[in-house]
Design an enzyme around this catalytic site. Sequence first.
Site, PDB file in Angstrom:
ATOM      1  N   ARG A   1      -6.892 -15.633 -13.413  1.00  0.00           N
ATOM      2  CA  ARG A   1      -7.282 -14.384 -14.088  1.00  0.00           C
ATOM      3  C   ARG A   1      -6.062 -13.734 -14.718  1.00  0.00           C
ATOM      4  O   ARG A   1      -4.949 -14.219 -14.578  1.00  0.00           O
ATOM      5  CB  ARG A   1      -7.958 -13.435 -13.095  1.00  0.00           C
ATOM      6  CG  ARG A   1      -7.090 -13.057 -11.923  1.00  0.00           C
ATOM      7  CD  ARG A   1      -7.912 -12.643 -10.706  1.00  0.00           C
ATOM      8  NE  ARG A   1      -7.045 -12.537  -9.553  1.00  0.00           N
ATOM      9  CZ  ARG A   1      -6.667 -11.375  -8.987  1.00  0.00           C
ATOM     10  NH1 ARG A   1      -7.090 -10.245  -9.458  1.00  0.00           N
ATOM     11  NH2 ARG A   1      -5.864 -11.377  -7.942  1.00  0.00           N
TER      12      ARG A   1
ATOM     13  N   ASP B   1      -0.561 -23.188  -3.305  1.00  0.00           N
ATOM     14  CA  ASP B   1       0.128 -22.065  -2.669  1.00  0.00           C
ATOM     15  C   ASP B   1       1.605 -22.239  -3.010  1.00  0.00           C
ATOM     16  O   ASP B   1       2.270 -23.129  -2.470  1.00  0.00           O
ATOM     17  CB  ASP B   1      -0.107 -22.110  -1.151  1.00  0.00           C
ATOM     18  CG  ASP B   1       0.647 -20.990  -0.425  1.00  0.00           C
ATOM     19  OD1 ASP B   1       1.474 -20.318  -1.074  1.00  0.00           O
ATOM     20  OD2 ASP B   1       0.406 -20.809   0.767  1.00  0.00           O
TER      21      ASP B   1
ATOM     22  N   TYR C   1       9.290  -5.871  -5.791  1.00  0.00           N
ATOM     23  CA  TYR C   1       8.754  -6.518  -6.997  1.00  0.00           C
ATOM     24  C   TYR C   1       9.799  -6.542  -8.121  1.00  0.00           C
ATOM     25  O   TYR C   1      10.041  -7.577  -8.754  1.00  0.00           O
ATOM     26  CB  TYR C   1       7.504  -5.739  -7.431  1.00  0.00           C
ATOM     27  CG  TYR C   1       6.764  -6.282  -8.609  1.00  0.00           C
ATOM     28  CD1 TYR C   1       5.956  -7.420  -8.484  1.00  0.00           C
ATOM     29  CD2 TYR C   1       6.826  -5.651  -9.852  1.00  0.00           C
ATOM     30  CE1 TYR C   1       5.244  -7.910  -9.570  1.00  0.00           C
ATOM     31  CE2 TYR C   1       6.112  -6.128 -10.944  1.00  0.00           C
ATOM     32  CZ  TYR C   1       5.324  -7.254 -10.799  1.00  0.00           C
ATOM     33  OH  TYR C   1       4.628  -7.732 -11.874  1.00  0.00           O
TER      34      TYR C   1
ATOM     35  N   ILE D   1      -0.160  -4.089 -19.061  1.00  0.00           N
ATOM     36  CA  ILE D   1      -1.201  -4.970 -19.607  1.00  0.00           C
ATOM     37  C   ILE D   1      -2.523  -4.724 -18.879  1.00  0.00           C
ATOM     38  O   ILE D   1      -2.530  -4.478 -17.668  1.00  0.00           O
ATOM     39  CB  ILE D   1      -0.784  -6.460 -19.461  1.00  0.00           C
ATOM     40  CG1 ILE D   1       0.613  -6.707 -20.036  1.00  0.00           C
ATOM     41  CG2 ILE D   1      -1.813  -7.384 -20.146  1.00  0.00           C
ATOM     42  CD1 ILE D   1       0.797  -6.397 -21.496  1.00  0.00           C
TER      43      ILE D   1
ATOM     44  N   ASN E   1       3.961 -18.066 -13.492  1.00  0.00           N
ATOM     45  CA  ASN E   1       3.261 -16.791 -13.679  1.00  0.00           C
ATOM     46  C   ASN E   1       2.787 -16.171 -12.367  1.00  0.00           C
ATOM     47  O   ASN E   1       2.696 -14.953 -12.255  1.00  0.00           O
ATOM     48  CB  ASN E   1       2.072 -17.008 -14.618  1.00  0.00           C
ATOM     49  CG  ASN E   1       1.146 -15.821 -14.643  1.00  0.00           C
ATOM     50  OD1 ASN E   1       1.466 -14.778 -15.209  1.00  0.00           O
ATOM     51  ND2 ASN E   1      -0.002 -15.956 -13.996  1.00  0.00           N
TER      52      ASN E   1
ATOM     53  N   ALA F   1      13.002  -6.364  -7.891  1.00  0.00           N
ATOM     54  CA  ALA F   1      14.120  -7.267  -7.565  1.00  0.00           C
ATOM     55  C   ALA F   1      13.771  -8.705  -7.943  1.00  0.00           C
ATOM     56  O   ALA F   1      14.603  -9.435  -8.489  1.00  0.00           O
ATOM     57  CB  ALA F   1      14.447  -7.178  -6.075  1.00  0.00           C
TER      58      ALA F   1
ATOM     59  N   THR G   1      -4.896 -19.829  -5.909  1.00  0.00           N
ATOM     60  CA  THR G   1      -4.560 -19.926  -4.479  1.00  0.00           C
ATOM     61  C   THR G   1      -5.720 -20.465  -3.642  1.00  0.00           C
ATOM     62  O   THR G   1      -5.516 -20.872  -2.511  1.00  0.00           O
ATOM     63  CB  THR G   1      -4.156 -18.547  -3.920  1.00  0.00           C
ATOM     64  OG1 THR G   1      -5.136 -17.588  -4.335  1.00  0.00           O
ATOM     65  CG2 THR G   1      -2.801 -18.126  -4.425  1.00  0.00           C
TER      66      THR G   1
ATOM     67  N   SER H   1       8.442  -8.858 -15.632  1.00  0.00           N
ATOM     68  CA  SER H   1       7.794  -7.553 -15.831  1.00  0.00           C
ATOM     69  C   SER H   1       8.812  -6.574 -16.368  1.00  0.00           C
ATOM     70  O   SER H   1      10.013  -6.678 -16.074  1.00  0.00           O
ATOM     71  CB  SER H   1       7.258  -7.030 -14.501  1.00  0.00           C
ATOM     72  OG  SER H   1       6.930  -5.661 -14.623  1.00  0.00           O
TER      73      SER H   1
ATOM     74  N   LYS I   1      11.623  -9.655 -10.239  1.00  0.00           N
ATOM     75  CA  LYS I   1      11.442  -9.795 -11.686  1.00  0.00           C
ATOM     76  C   LYS I   1      12.783  -9.795 -12.417  1.00  0.00           C
ATOM     77  O   LYS I   1      12.955 -10.496 -13.408  1.00  0.00           O
ATOM     78  CB  LYS I   1      10.512  -8.693 -12.205  1.00  0.00           C
ATOM     79  CG  LYS I   1       9.081  -8.815 -11.653  1.00  0.00           C
ATOM     80  CD  LYS I   1       8.492 -10.189 -11.914  1.00  0.00           C
ATOM     81  CE  LYS I   1       7.054 -10.346 -11.480  1.00  0.00           C
ATOM     82  NZ  LYS I   1       6.525 -11.703 -11.721  1.00  0.00           N
TER      83      LYS I   1
END
Lengths: 251, 78
Positions: free
Chosen positions: A19, A66, A158, A191, A93, A160, A41, A145, A162
């Site tokens: 998705r 995974d 998060y 987004i 991704n 850190a 996953t 991001s 990215k």
Amino acid sequence: MTLTTSLNDKVALVTGASRGIGAAIADTLGALGATVIGTATSAAGAEKITARFAEKGISGVGKELDVTRAESLATLLESVKKDFGAPVILVNNAGITKDNLLMRMKDEEWAEVIDTNLSAVYRVTKACLRDMTKARWGRIINISSVVGSMGNAGQSNYAATKAGVAGFARSLAAEVGSRGITVNTVAPGFIDTDMTKVLPEAQREALMSRIPLGRLGAPEEIASVVAFLASDAGGYVTGETIHVNGGMYMA
Amino acid sequence: MSSIEERVKKIVAEQLGVKEEDVKPEASFVEDLGADSLDTVELVMALEEEFETEIPDEEAEKITTVQLAIDYIKENLG
């Protein structure tokens, strides 16, 4: 001069393709002719990807992966190589958030985000790299991001990861450039996906007021940048972080 | 079946893009055959594939010439 974006005969691996941005990337690469392996996953998520590809006439399948488990990765790559050939386009991704103010952050919240968003990029990239060096052609694209550059309260873990993948990409780009492999990072802003739908309305509005283009981005607008980097048209871009955020953050 | 020497020399020539006749036993990958650090990693990986073995990193570091590669393969697979 024409813009060559065809990906015919290329095998692409896109993690987290069930998705959001990952799904749009997988579908776009597929529409340009790549054979796409999209991972999810769960087995159910993988089946949904396979069904979506079939519906859209895309060559490829959904597979369960995974990214935090080396065995899961080895099993996947073995079957992909047997059925389709080794991937030469890798889109890292898959990612998660576990937001918390640092003073409240639990060790697990830190560790899980680092493992899924950063260590997995190391893991998956390393596993695919040998075949790319043999092919003397490869594209590695990390989805990062805007938060990795501008920061965001509550997302130190998060952010850190990215920022980390961007540094990883620059170093790896220097290592493998001589083998015709490019390594880049695409940093989406705000987004319209499930990840951002959960934000409270007030926070959405506050964010929107900081976006010069005055709207959320569509997943397809990230996918088109990834497709460019994956294609011959983007062949001289490497080690770069491309911000796609409607002007929310201009680097 | 080719000898170990021949197989090693063929792989070195392929990986480093040099002529097989230049792949002399005493030739150093880096100094004589122009390999960079990534070339030497790829070379060891190619040897591992050809001889279906795994060469530990600490051993791989010592394999700096054609003869050392031949010796390693002979000792460990002979």
